[in-house]
Design an enzyme around this catalytic site. Sequence first.
Site, PDB file in Angstrom:
ATOM      1  CG  HIS A 209      -1.944   0.970   1.353  1.00 55.88           C
ATOM      2  ND1 HIS A 209      -1.698   2.283   1.682  1.00 55.88           N
ATOM      3  CD2 HIS A 209      -3.286   0.877   1.177  1.00 55.88           C
ATOM      4  CE1 HIS A 209      -2.839   2.952   1.700  1.00 55.88           C
ATOM      5  NE2 HIS A 209      -3.820   2.115   1.403  1.00 55.88           N
TER       6      HIS A 209
ATOM      7  CG  ASP B  87       0.291  -2.508   6.334  1.00 56.88           C
ATOM      8  OD1 ASP B  87      -0.658  -2.673   7.137  1.00 56.88           O
ATOM      9  OD2 ASP B  87       0.193  -1.843   5.293  1.00 56.88           O
TER      10      ASP B  87
ATOM     11  CD  GLN C 233      -6.769  -4.652   3.565  1.00 55.84           C
ATOM     12  OE1 GLN C 233      -7.659  -5.488   3.510  1.00 55.84           O
ATOM     13  NE2 GLN C 233      -7.017  -3.359   3.572  1.00 55.84           N
TER      14      GLN C 233
ATOM     15  CE  LYS D 123      -7.890  -0.868   6.301  1.00 55.41           C
ATOM     16  NZ  LYS D 123      -8.239  -0.431   4.951  1.00 55.41           N
TER      17      LYS D 123
ATOM     18  CB  CYS E 132      -3.732   3.138  -1.656  1.00 57.14           C
ATOM     19  SG  CYS E 132      -4.835   4.535  -1.424  1.00 57.14           S
TER      20      CYS E 132
END
Length: 408
Positions: A125, A202, A205, A228, A366
């Site tokens: 991202h 990260d 997600q 999320k 993104c």
Amino acid sequence: MIQTSLDIATIRKDFPILNRKVNGQPLVYLDNAATSQTPQQVIDVIVDYYQGYNANIHRGVHSLSQEATDAYEMARKKIQEHFNIATPKEVIFTSGTTHGINLVATGFSSFLKKGDEVMVSAMEHHSNIVPWQMLCERTGANLKVIPMNLDGELVMEEYHKLLSDRTKLVFCNHVSNALGTINPIEEIIEAAHNVDAAVLIDGAQAAAHIKPDLQALDVDFYVVSAHKMCGPTGVGILYGKEEWLKKLPPYQGGGEMIAEVTFEKTTYADLPHKFEAGTPNICGGIAFGAALDYMNGIGFEALTQYEDELVAYATQQLLSIEGLKIYGTAQRKTSVISFNIEGIHPYDIGTILDKLGIAVRTGHHCAQPIMDFYKIPGTVRASFSFYNTKEEVDKLVAGVKRAKGMLE
């Protein structure tokens, strides 16, 4: 295939927004990779905070402040336990994943020098690319990229070749927001540590679909956003190993992050408050804890299994449409399907789907380098959560067929 025992009909009743209509059609919400929906149980916690004990935290001696402080710190404890973090001191509340990444990137400006190397993957991202480019510009370090293949998987042989004693930091998403690929972060972390490099993962997600054990992973930093995971926007966490958090300088100056202030010198508070300047999103932090309670009440193992069934079904049904191509066919992936139909712009498909009440995301998500790799302007992205159904998948497939017929 083993069927899960989740009572999806009952779960859906927890989400008020799923009852609404869009353009006269029942809402089919398939944009969960952008933000998930919020159950009534979490909404009630937000309302209760503002109706019952809205106050600033940590410094007040009055009852409301103490109640708010207790609830906020209890949420930190819930987050610690959920992610199997060694101590609450390693849980830094942030405004979200982007904030956490920038905090680490800014802090590492003190440690890097010209010729050092930092590494990102090709499927990041923008939030996990731009801060590191800015870091390289400030320090003279060089940015290296782990390549990917056409299946949407990282080329791990090349990753191992890129690692060297010049590598100081490695950054990778746990799950690609554009492709759904689950990256082999265990291997990435171990190999980076073998050359004494730190690793930031990260988890924005991943965390809604996979329950990571951060101590078992031995990762140095892990970042997450609450929105999320059935929580509110504007709040997230940065996990950092205590040894690293003690080394990093504060990201912002202000109240809360200080021990003592004089005009001659300021000393900083102990962890985690060293990185939590100013009044935080108190209600958001408390609601994040409530969202974790809700998801754990369902059970992550059952949740993950059901979502895997749903994505497998959606993949099969979408591939029955002539001219449809899915981008991201990794062996290990989770609740994202990115696709295009030959000769049709993804935006046009998304617009027609919206008229049918079906919410998907279109564009580069993104993750523009991924789109450049595939030489496409973007994709239609359908992303799933545990409250979605096979009937909604059928509506998506019917809607895509209708859009195809209108646009060809």
